[in-house]
Design an enzyme around this catalytic site. Structure first.
Site, PDB file in Angstrom:
ATOM      1  N   ALA A 178      21.304 -64.636  40.450  1.00  0.00           N
ATOM      2  CA  ALA A 178      20.990 -64.265  41.833  1.00  0.00           C
ATOM      3  C   ALA A 178      22.146 -64.577  42.785  1.00  0.00           C
ATOM      4  O   ALA A 178      22.089 -64.214  43.959  1.00  0.00           O
ATOM      5  CB  ALA A 178      19.725 -64.985  42.301  1.00  0.00           C
ATOM      6  N   TRP A 233      13.698 -72.407  41.409  1.00  0.00           N
ATOM      7  CA  TRP A 233      13.392 -71.534  42.554  1.00  0.00           C
ATOM      8  C   TRP A 233      11.875 -71.435  42.704  1.00  0.00           C
ATOM      9  O   TRP A 233      11.158 -71.267  41.705  1.00  0.00           O
ATOM     10  CB  TRP A 233      14.000 -70.151  42.303  1.00  0.00           C
ATOM     11  CG  TRP A 233      13.734 -69.162  43.385  1.00  0.00           C
ATOM     12  CD1 TRP A 233      13.873 -69.351  44.727  1.00  0.00           C
ATOM     13  CD2 TRP A 233      13.277 -67.812  43.215  1.00  0.00           C
ATOM     14  NE1 TRP A 233      13.544 -68.203  45.394  1.00  0.00           N
ATOM     15  CE2 TRP A 233      13.177 -67.252  44.504  1.00  0.00           C
ATOM     16  CE3 TRP A 233      12.961 -67.021  42.106  1.00  0.00           C
ATOM     17  CZ2 TRP A 233      12.764 -65.939  44.718  1.00  0.00           C
ATOM     18  CZ3 TRP A 233      12.552 -65.727  42.316  1.00  0.00           C
ATOM     19  CH2 TRP A 233      12.458 -65.182  43.605  1.00  0.00           C
ATOM     20  N   LYS A 279      22.018 -61.499  47.507  1.00  0.00           N
ATOM     21  CA  LYS A 279      23.011 -62.417  48.106  1.00  0.00           C
ATOM     22  C   LYS A 279      24.433 -61.906  47.896  1.00  0.00           C
ATOM     23  O   LYS A 279      25.237 -61.900  48.820  1.00  0.00           O
ATOM     24  CB  LYS A 279      22.905 -63.827  47.505  1.00  0.00           C
ATOM     25  CG  LYS A 279      21.506 -64.300  47.209  1.00  0.00           C
ATOM     26  CD  LYS A 279      20.761 -64.742  48.447  1.00  0.00           C
ATOM     27  CE  LYS A 279      19.276 -64.615  48.219  1.00  0.00           C
ATOM     28  NZ  LYS A 279      18.516 -65.807  48.168  1.00  0.00           N
ATOM     29  N   ASP A 332      18.596 -65.861  34.974  1.00  0.00           N
ATOM     30  CA  ASP A 332      18.374 -65.342  36.317  1.00  0.00           C
ATOM     31  C   ASP A 332      19.700 -65.413  37.083  1.00  0.00           C
ATOM     32  O   ASP A 332      20.206 -66.491  37.368  1.00  0.00           O
ATOM     33  CB  ASP A 332      17.297 -66.214  36.997  1.00  0.00           C
ATOM     34  CG  ASP A 332      16.942 -65.714  38.376  1.00  0.00           C
ATOM     35  OD1 ASP A 332      17.492 -64.680  38.800  1.00  0.00           O
ATOM     36  OD2 ASP A 332      16.104 -66.364  39.045  1.00  0.00           O
TER      37      ASP A 332
HETATM   38  C1  LIG Z   1      17.108 -68.134  41.721  1.00  0.00           C
HETATM   39  C2  LIG Z   1      16.665 -66.867  42.354  1.00  0.00           C
HETATM   40  N1  LIG Z   1      16.243 -65.861  41.585  1.00  0.00           N
HETATM   41  C3  LIG Z   1      15.830 -64.706  42.102  1.00  0.00           C
HETATM   42  C4  LIG Z   1      15.811 -64.498  43.462  1.00  0.00           C
HETATM   43  C5  LIG Z   1      15.257 -63.179  43.932  1.00  0.00           C
HETATM   44  O1  LIG Z   1      15.994 -62.466  44.815  1.00  0.00           O
HETATM   45  P1  LIG Z   1      15.543 -61.052  45.371  1.00  0.00           P
HETATM   46  O2  LIG Z   1      14.227 -60.698  44.847  1.00  0.00           O
HETATM   47  O3  LIG Z   1      15.582 -61.178  46.846  1.00  0.00           O
HETATM   48  O4  LIG Z   1      16.616 -60.102  44.877  1.00  0.00           O
HETATM   49  C6  LIG Z   1      16.224 -65.519  44.323  1.00  0.00           C
HETATM   50  C7  LIG Z   1      16.166 -65.363  45.767  1.00  0.00           C
HETATM   51  O5  LIG Z   1      16.265 -66.260  46.540  1.00  0.00           O
HETATM   52  C8  LIG Z   1      16.681 -66.739  43.746  1.00  0.00           C
HETATM   53  O6  LIG Z   1      17.094 -67.756  44.498  1.00  0.00           O
END
Ligand SMILES: Cc1ncc(COP(=O)(O)O)c(C=O)c1O
Length: 392
Positions: A194, A111, A227, A192
């Site tokens: 997500a 990411w 998400k 992580d």
């Molecule tokens: C792999 C991954 N980690 C973390 C996030 C962080 O998401 P947020 O900060 O919007 O909750 C995302 C968002 O696209 C992601 O794809």
């Protein structure tokens, strides 16, 4: 660029959010119902504290890690965070405080925000190759080799499910092997999460990471509700930390709260209150799971249709069917990605990542037709290069 493109048939596969068949990112109805309840029942907007909403933290811990086994009871603490990004930042700052020499093993591609967060925190990155776009496979031997060469206390950053940007997850056997290695080599897994529930289902998506957390004496998990609950702009997430003793767990928790206080004082309330309401009400929980399953089925259906269309168009890509979640990474060069954008109005991330949920009705056919052209461009380029090679 997509927004300012006047072509009516342009296609946006770039942005990483879920879209329904109308191209919208809707508010889930379980969320709407929880919001109604909150509007009626919330009696105060006074401060909560840097740990956030404890009912949310308890609910999300149970959702991600499952019912605690005897080995895990009393070993895990959690705090609410501003989104998954906030949890990653808190967790890496904790690592840096605990062990400034720790290096973070990062599989590339990853990411786009992982490495900027690590560099802002000041931790060293140890990159390895995670994925081969041509064969669409995880390069597990590279991961294992990197784990074998790591130092005790190094951190291993892994994606819980629906790997962003490749869609290529570790298999159950891979997770088992990672669990064994992190315990044996005294490494700290940082997982992580997500896209929980958007791959194969909540329990299925969490199974691998749970094995690693059970095996590792120390571990971190960042959770994003953006998400899975469609709460993107509400900035809702959590950081979970596992430690081998209650005194180390308390030390970790105190440090996380100090880091939170010095950064943003306390997290925003609304999204976490919504998730808490959903997770603590059996009917709302069921409704949310049902909607999540509808989202997952839509993504699966689009992926199957895309793969069938790619087969039929014979574009020569390896099968994308084994990927999970919204993303796949196509084996395209930057020149092809640019031409697809300029000549065909097709927008994707610069590394070839597409969001399968971005397809509206009828767009899959236009997309595969465009990829056939990309194949011709590739042939033209190859033959012009061969011709120029022949020149004296
Ligand atoms: C792999 C991954 N980690 C973390 C996030 C962080 O998401 P947020 O900060 O919007 O909750 C995302 C968002 O696209 C992601 O794809």
């Amino acid at each position: 660029m997509y927004r300012s493109d006047p072509r009516p048939n342009r296609i946006d596969l770039g942005v990483g959010v879920y879209r329904d068949e109308l191209g919208k990112t809707p508010v889930m109805s379980a969320v709407k119902r929880a919001e109604h309840e909150l509007l009626e029942q919330q009696e105060s907007k006074s401060y909560l504290g840097p740990e956030g909403d404890l009912g949310f933290v308890e609910g999300i811990t149970q959702l991600v890690l499952g019912t605690p086994s005897s080995a895990r009871t009393g070993r895990v603490a959690g705090v609410q965070s501003p989104g998954g990004t906030g949890a990653l930042r808190l967790g890496f700052e904790l690592v840096r405080r605990a062990n400034p020499e720790a290096r973070v093993l990062v599989g590339r591609p990853t990411w786009a925000n992982h490495e900027p967060i690590l560099s802002a925190v000041g931790l060293e990155v140890l990159p390895y190759r995670y994925f081969d776009p041509a064969s669409q496979t995880v390069l597990f031997d590279e991961l294992l080799g990197t784990l074998a060469a790591a130092r005790p206390g190094d951190v291993v950053l892994l994606h819980g499910s629906c790997h962003n940007p490749t869609g290529a997850d570790l298999s159950p056997d891979h997770w088992g092997e990672v669990a064994r290695m992190v315990a044996e080599r005294d490494l700290v897994p940082f997982i992580d999460v997500a896209y929980l529930g958007l791959g194969r289902g909540v329990e299925e998506d969490a199974a691998g990471l749970r094995r690693v957390i059970e095996a590792a004496p120390e571990a971190l998990v960042s959770v994003s509700c953006s998400k899975s609950f469609g709460l993107y702009r509400e900035r809702t997430g959590a950081l979970l930390v596992a430690a081998p003793s209650s005194s180390l767990l308390e030390a970790a928790r105190t440090n996380i709260l100090a880091i939170a206080r010095a950064n943003y004082s306390m997290p925003p309330d609304h999204g976490a209150a919504v998730v808490r309401t959903i997770l603590h009400d059996a009917a709302l929980h069921g409704k949310w799971l049902e909607e999540l399953s509808t989202m997952r089925s839509r993504i699966d259906g689009l992926r199957r249709r895309l793969c069938a269309a790619l087969d039929e168009a014979d574009v020569g890509f390896a099968d994308l069917r084994s990927a999970t979640g919204m993303f796949s990474m196509l084996p395209l060069g930057s020149g092809e990605i640019q031409r697809l954008r300029e000549e065909r109005g097709i927008y994707m991330a610069g590394d070839g990542r597409i969001n399968v949920a971005g397809f509206a009705t009828g767009q899959i056919e236009a997309f595969t037709a465009a990829l056939q052209h990309a194949r011709l461009w590739r042939r033209e380029l190859a033959s012009s290069e061969t011709a120029s090679d022949r020149k004296p």
